[in-house]
Design a protein around this motif. Structure first.
Motif, PDB file in Angstrom:
ATOM      1  N   ARG A  75       0.916   4.124  -2.935  1.00 20.64           N
ATOM      2  CA  ARG A  75       0.562   5.516  -2.665  1.00 20.64           C
ATOM      3  C   ARG A  75       1.703   6.473  -2.981  1.00 20.64           C
ATOM      4  O   ARG A  75       1.506   7.496  -3.624  1.00 20.64           O
ATOM      5  CB  ARG A  75       0.139   5.696  -1.204  1.00 20.64           C
ATOM      6  CG  ARG A  75      -1.270   5.251  -0.919  1.00 20.64           C
ATOM      7  CD  ARG A  75      -1.729   5.561   0.509  1.00 20.64           C
ATOM      8  NE  ARG A  75      -0.971   4.798   1.510  1.00 20.64           N
ATOM      9  CZ  ARG A  75      -0.051   5.338   2.309  1.00 20.64           C
ATOM     10  NH1 ARG A  75       0.231   6.606   2.262  1.00 20.64           N
ATOM     11  NH2 ARG A  75       0.588   4.590   3.194  1.00 20.64           N
ATOM     12  N   VAL A  76       2.910   6.149  -2.529  1.00 13.02           N
ATOM     13  CA  VAL A  76       4.046   7.060  -2.682  1.00 13.02           C
ATOM     14  C   VAL A  76       4.525   7.121  -4.131  1.00 13.02           C
ATOM     15  O   VAL A  76       4.761   8.198  -4.673  1.00 13.02           O
ATOM     16  CB  VAL A  76       5.201   6.660  -1.736  1.00 13.02           C
ATOM     17  CG1 VAL A  76       6.465   7.438  -2.035  1.00 13.02           C
ATOM     18  CG2 VAL A  76       4.779   6.865  -0.290  1.00 13.02           C
ATOM     19  N   ASP A 129       0.824  -1.199   0.000  1.00 14.07           N
ATOM     20  CA  ASP A 129       0.000   0.000   0.000  1.00 14.07           C
ATOM     21  C   ASP A 129       0.865   1.258   0.000  1.00 14.07           C
ATOM     22  O   ASP A 129       0.588   2.224  -0.723  1.00 14.07           O
ATOM     23  CB  ASP A 129      -0.927  -0.010   1.219  1.00 14.07           C
ATOM     24  CG  ASP A 129      -1.859   1.180   1.237  1.00 14.07           C
ATOM     25  OD1 ASP A 129      -2.646   1.339   0.283  1.00 14.07           O
ATOM     26  OD2 ASP A 129      -1.793   1.963   2.212  1.00 14.07           O
ATOM     27  N   TYR A 130       1.935   1.249   0.775  1.00 19.73           N
ATOM     28  CA  TYR A 130       2.836   2.400   0.857  1.00 19.73           C
ATOM     29  C   TYR A 130       3.475   2.676  -0.507  1.00 19.73           C
ATOM     30  O   TYR A 130       3.483   3.821  -0.978  1.00 19.73           O
ATOM     31  CB  TYR A 130       3.918   2.148   1.911  1.00 19.73           C
ATOM     32  CG  TYR A 130       4.927   3.260   2.004  1.00 19.73           C
ATOM     33  CD1 TYR A 130       4.633   4.432   2.701  1.00 19.73           C
ATOM     34  CD2 TYR A 130       6.167   3.148   1.387  1.00 19.73           C
ATOM     35  CE1 TYR A 130       5.563   5.465   2.783  1.00 19.73           C
ATOM     36  CE2 TYR A 130       7.096   4.175   1.461  1.00 19.73           C
ATOM     37  CZ  TYR A 130       6.790   5.322   2.155  1.00 19.73           C
ATOM     38  OH  TYR A 130       7.704   6.345   2.226  1.00 19.73           O
ATOM     39  N   GLN A 185       2.829   5.982  -6.740  1.00 20.25           N
ATOM     40  CA  GLN A 185       1.655   6.075  -7.610  1.00 20.25           C
ATOM     41  C   GLN A 185       1.736   5.080  -8.775  1.00 20.25           C
ATOM     42  O   GLN A 185       1.405   5.400  -9.912  1.00 20.25           O
ATOM     43  CB  GLN A 185       1.457   7.502  -8.098  1.00 20.25           C
ATOM     44  CG  GLN A 185       1.157   8.443  -6.953  1.00 20.25           C
ATOM     45  CD  GLN A 185       0.831   9.850  -7.397  1.00 20.25           C
ATOM     46  OE1 GLN A 185       0.986  10.209  -8.556  1.00 20.25           O
ATOM     47  NE2 GLN A 185       0.384  10.654  -6.459  1.00 20.25           N
TER      48      GLN A 185
END
Length: 117
Positions: A48-49, A44-45, A51
């Motif tokens: 998100r970071v 997930d990290y 993209q």
């Protein structure tokens, strides 16, 4: 030494629960569940970071888990991960049954031993 002696795979991550090391008081199933949680958090990290949707690789993670825990964890992974997931398992039938119970699409690739090894 013919192996990697430095890197994140060699670092010791200490996780505690009520002041005690988790690895000493948790069952194998609980430790595997924590590993899943850490894998999904890092997935997930990165998504998100950066993209981008990463590829999730899970190597023989269901070994020594009971069927209910395996299906629950597989459901968590397939619900959260949006990209490709590669799972290795020594028991193809077990994995196939789990995907069918979850009513998830999957592709199974089996590697067979050849007569000459």
């Amino acid at each position: 030494m013919q192996r990697t002696t430095k890197g994140i795979h060699r670092d010791e991550l200490v996780i505690t629960l009520d002041g005690l090391q988790f690895k000493t008081l948790a069952s194998q199933g609980q430790r595997k569940s924590l590993l899943f949680a850490l894998k999904l958090a890092s997935y997930d990290y990165i998504a998100r970071v950066k993209q981008v949707i990463p590829i999730l690789l899970l190597d023989d993670v269901f070994e020594k888990l009971d069927e209910d825990r395996m299906i629950n964890l597989l459901g968590q992974v397939t619900d959260q991960a949006k990209g490709q997931i590669f799972i290795t398992d020594t028991h193809a039938a077990r994995l196939k049954t789990a995907f069918e119970k979850l009513e998830k699409d999957y592709q199974l690739i089996e590697l067979k031993d050849t007569p000459d090894g």
